[in-house]
Design an enzyme around this catalytic site. Structure first.
Site, PDB file in Angstrom:
ATOM      1  N   ARG A 195       0.923  -1.390   0.123  1.00  0.00           N
ATOM      2  CA  ARG A 195       0.032   0.008  -0.025  1.00  0.00           C
ATOM      3  C   ARG A 195       0.977   1.179   0.040  1.00  0.00           C
ATOM      4  NH1 ARG A 195      -2.862  -3.753  -1.001  1.00  0.00           N
ATOM      5  NH2 ARG A 195      -5.034  -3.867  -0.696  1.00  0.00           N
ATOM      6  N   LEU A 196       2.230   1.031  -0.269  1.00  0.00           N
ATOM      7  CA  LEU A 196       3.072   2.508  -0.485  1.00  0.00           C
ATOM      8  C   LEU A 196       2.855   2.831  -1.959  1.00  0.00           C
ATOM      9  CD1 LEU A 196       6.027   1.057   1.678  1.00  0.00           C
ATOM     10  CD2 LEU A 196       4.206   2.735   2.324  1.00  0.00           C
TER      11      LEU A 196
END
Length: 223
Positions: A195-196
């Site tokens: 989720r970066l």
């Protein structure tokens, strides 16, 4: 609940094109190319469009982006539809192109401006005959008593203007038009693992088109 790790390559500042037009065109071209060989990008021009009503309550729907050049993305619609009425009251608009299989999205924010009538008429002539008739048959966003009501209206206009094979056999309705988004912000989202995600944003700082580098500044946002 199914969780999928986003395994896209994201987008770095080094890879980012010099202008929002160049970057958006590059990603759109790749989405169109993929749609021709893979089933996971079935409609690369699908554009989610958000407006607000008179009470400030948001509305969103998906249309097809039919215009895209240095002036901004554009779409066609019945101007008496809900979106048309809302844009007449408040031209503020947000829209996005999203390609989940590619872990990419492009977000546009700005003002909706009515398309020139000449552009509308030129595009209308390229539509299939059935689509030109349906523009008359559908009083978009209005209540419908049944499916039969819509089909009856279609048959009525098809009888009035039979298919002659000519692009001008069906007149353009006065209420049929479109909008172009004059952008103040264009964000490029690239999905990445854990989720970066990458979020690189062009923000307007001066007058100029989407392809005028001096009109934009670039920043990165937290995912």
């Amino acid at each position: 609940m199914t969780r999928i790790d986003y395994t896209g390559t994201g987008l770095s500042e080094d890879e980012l094109a010099a202008t929002p037009w160049q970057q958006a065109k590059h990603w759109l071209d790749e989405a169109v190319e993929r749609s021709g060989v893979q089933p996971d990008v079935p409609e690369p021009h699908a554009l989610s469009v958000a407006t607000v009503d008179a009470d400030g309550v948001p509305n969103v729907r998906t249309v097809l982006m039919r215009f895209f050049d240095e002036r901004g993305p554009g779409f066609l619609t019945n101007t008496l539809s809900t979106k048309g009425i809302e844009l007449a009251g408040n031209p503020g608009i947000a829209a996005s192109l999203t390609w989940p299989a590619m872990f990419r999205a492009v977000r546009f924010r700005g003002q909706a401006v009515l398309l020139d009538r000449a552009e509308v008429e030129a595009y209308f002539a390229t539509r299939p005959y059935g689509s030109r008739i349906s523009a008359w048959a559908s009083m978009q966003s209005q209540p419908a008593t049944s499916r039969a009501e819509l089909e009856t209206a279609y048959e009525k206009y098809a009888t009035q203007w039979p298919d002659s094979g000519s692009p001008d056999d069906v007149p353009v309705p006065d209420f049929w038009g479109g909008y172009r988004i004059t952008c103040d912000e264009v964000e490029f989202w690239g999905g990445r693992s854990n989720r970066l995600h990458d979020r690189l944003v062009f923000t307007r700082v001066a007058e100029g088109s989407l392809d005028d580098a001096s009109a934009w500044t670039v920043s990165r946002r937290q995912p």
